[in-house]
Enzyme design. Structure first.
Site, mmCIF file in Angstrom:
data_model
loop_
_atom_site.group_PDB
_atom_site.id
_atom_site.type_symbol
_atom_site.label_atom_id
_atom_site.label_comp_id
_atom_site.label_asym_id
_atom_site.label_seq_id
_atom_site.Cartn_x
_atom_site.Cartn_y
_atom_site.Cartn_z
ATOM 1 N N LYS A 256 19.658 11.684 24.927
ATOM 2 C CA LYS A 256 18.717 11.615 26.136
ATOM 3 C C LYS A 256 19.648 11.127 27.189
ATOM 4 C CE LYS A 256 14.536 9.224 27.829
ATOM 5 N NZ LYS A 256 13.488 8.344 27.641
ATOM 6 N N ARG B 297 6.769 9.892 34.855
ATOM 7 C CA ARG B 297 6.627 8.620 35.412
ATOM 8 C C ARG B 297 5.107 8.385 36.083
ATOM 9 N NH1 ARG B 297 12.983 7.225 36.295
ATOM 10 N NH2 ARG B 297 13.692 7.916 34.137
ATOM 11 N N ARG C 232 17.712 3.863 35.063
ATOM 12 C CA ARG C 232 17.731 3.661 33.395
ATOM 13 C C ARG C 232 19.194 4.181 33.186
ATOM 14 N NH1 ARG C 232 12.452 2.693 32.270
ATOM 15 N NH2 ARG C 232 10.855 4.584 32.750
ATOM 16 N N GLU D 192 26.716 9.998 19.586
ATOM 17 C CA GLU D 192 25.246 9.142 19.389
ATOM 18 C C GLU D 192 24.681 9.704 18.304
ATOM 19 O OE1 GLU D 192 24.231 6.740 22.588
ATOM 20 O OE2 GLU D 192 22.508 6.201 21.642
ATOM 21 N N LYS E 130 16.965 15.798 24.905
ATOM 22 C CA LYS E 130 16.241 15.636 26.179
ATOM 23 C C LYS E 130 16.773 15.474 27.442
ATOM 24 C CE LYS E 130 12.413 12.162 26.963
ATOM 25 N NZ LYS E 130 11.645 11.168 26.314
ATOM 26 N N SER F 98 8.717 16.866 31.505
ATOM 27 C CA SER F 98 7.576 16.981 32.616
ATOM 28 C C SER F 98 8.098 17.770 33.705
ATOM 29 C CB SER F 98 7.193 15.467 32.983
ATOM 30 O OG SER F 98 8.264 14.753 33.651
ATOM 31 N N TYR G 180 4.625 20.337 26.751
ATOM 32 C CA TYR G 180 3.371 20.408 27.249
ATOM 33 C C TYR G 180 2.511 21.735 27.353
ATOM 34 C CZ TYR G 180 5.263 15.975 28.736
ATOM 35 O OH TYR G 180 5.845 14.647 28.772
HETATM 36 C C1 PBG Z 1 10.685 6.819 28.436
HETATM 37 C C2 PBG Z 1 10.355 8.054 28.392
HETATM 38 C C3 PBG Z 1 10.491 9.104 29.428
HETATM 39 C C4 PBG Z 1 10.036 10.342 28.953
HETATM 40 C C5 PBG Z 1 9.863 10.058 27.506
HETATM 41 N N1 PBG Z 1 9.919 8.752 27.194
HETATM 42 C C6 PBG Z 1 10.734 8.859 30.822
HETATM 43 C C7 PBG Z 1 11.893 8.280 31.217
HETATM 44 O O1 PBG Z 1 13.003 7.858 30.197
HETATM 45 O O2 PBG Z 1 12.051 7.654 32.157
HETATM 46 C C8 PBG Z 1 10.178 11.473 29.861
HETATM 47 C C9 PBG Z 1 9.177 12.861 29.119
HETATM 48 C C10 PBG Z 1 8.942 13.757 30.236
HETATM 49 O O3 PBG Z 1 9.295 13.865 31.418
HETATM 50 O O4 PBG Z 1 7.823 14.681 29.899
HETATM 51 N N2 PBG Z 1 11.210 6.252 27.317
HETATM 52 ZN ZN ZN Z 2 11.169 3.986 27.829
#
Ligand code: PBG
Ligand code: ZN
Length: 325
Positions: free
Chosen positions: A196, A206, A218, A234, A249, A275, A314
């Site tokens: 991730k 968000r 983050r 990982e 992701k 997203s 989505y």
């Molecule tokens: C948070 C989380 C995020 C997404 C899924 N879980 C955002 C982030 O890490 O800031 C993003 C999913 C998306 O953008 O569709 N744990």
């Molecule tokens: Zn989170």
């Protein structure tokens, strides 16, 4: 064999020939629909940055899950947005919060679809980070594992069959696996977000989840998007800790990691078309620059071709319907 004996166009001449040698397929049941559920809403709330996506009520989520199942979609991934957030994110393990309620209802009312839940604290914390903070605003690792474990057990007890830990704390897969086992939930599937990235493609999410960090970013827990070897390390570690699948992701911007993960571990790979990937296709289509149906389909095929067995997107319902014809 070289031209003129070899003529690759021979296999491209008719639709039947092309279909015969098509290497990659996409089936509705390989798709997972992420869904947002807001607490205390009267009806659906549109998400401006994600046209066509809403924050559901619990009832709306059940209805949406029913429609997804009818389209043949394989599963849902639930995100909850509570009215009240606190320092620990205690809503995450509240058995009456929206994800838990929706999980129970969907399990009871909808057949043929796997109920999954995002496992993280950021939608539930008042500071928007994915773990517990110390006095200096640093995200604490080991104390966060305890909270994630509580959330996992609560979600599993509510009927979630698949959990998607997205927090990126070290050791979370092992901790959550132990907690689930101890609570009698041995069959819950864990899809570890191993690769991730600290991605800017999460921007629209968000807004949807109200989880923008109140300060900082983050990058002390999500991976540097410049790295790939680290994602593989990982992923291996998460498999050892008890992950049943590995999630990469975002998906489109990290197709190399989808492929490398697929080759490095022998559990199925999932990929999350996030997203920002969705919103960009939507925006391009709304402007008339690209064809939404064709581009969304091609983007998902590319993720499959890279090696993903499962794709969270989505577009899941739209694409599934098109695949069904
Ligand atoms: C948070 C989380 C995020 C997404 C899924 N879980 C955002 C982030 O890490 O800031 C993003 C999913 C998306 O953008 O569709 N744990
Ligand atoms: Zn989170």
């Amino acid at each position: 064999m070289a031209f003129p004996r070899s003529r690759p166009r021979r296999l491209r001449r008719t639709p039947a020939l092309r279909a015969m040698v098509r290497e990659t397929s996409l089936r509705p049941e390989q798709l997972v629909l992420p869904m947002f559920i807001g607490e205390g809403q009267d009806g659906p709330v549109p998400i401006e940055a994600m046209p066509g996506v809403v924050r559901h009520t619990v009832d709306g989520a059940v209805q949406a899950a029913r429609e997804a199942a009818a389209a043949g979609v394989g599963g849902v991934m639930l995100f909850g947005i509570p009215l009240h957030k606190d320092h620990e994110g205690s809503g995450a393990w509240d058995d009456d919060q929206v994800v838990q309620r929706a999980s129970r209802e969907i399990r009871a009312q909808v057949d043929g679809l796997t109920v999954g839940a995002d496992l993280c604290l950021c939608e539930y914390t008042d500071h928007g980070h994915c773990g517990l903070l110390d006095d200096h605003g640093h995200v604490l690792n080991d104390p966060s594992l305890e909270l994630l474990s509580r959330a996992a057990v609560s979600q599993a007890a509510a009927g979630a069959e698949v959990l998607y830990p997205s927090d990126m704390m070290d050791g979370r897969i092992g901790a959550v696996r132990d907690a689930l086992d101890a609570a009698g939930h041995q069959d819950v599937v864990l899809v570890a977000h191993s690769g991730k990235l600290a991605s800017s493609y999460y921007g629209p999410f968000r807004e949807a989840a109200g989880s923008t960090p109140a300060f900082g970013d983050r990058r002390s827990y999500q991976m540097d998007p410049a790295n790939g070897d680290e994602a593989i390390r990982e992923a291996r570690q998460d498999v050892e800790e008890g992950a049943d699948m590995i999630m990469v992701k975002p998906a489109g911007p990290a197709l190399d990691l989808v492929r490398r993960t697929r080759e490095a571990v022998d559990v199925p790979v999932a990929a999350y078309q996030v997203s920002g990937e969705y919103s960009m296709i939507k925006a391009g289509a709304a402007a008339g620059y690209v064809d939404e149906a064709l581009v969304s389909m091609e983007s998902l095929l590319a993720i499959r071709r890279a090696g993903a067995s499962v794709i969270a997107t989505y577009f899941a319902v739209d694409v599934a319907r098109r695949l069904q014809g």
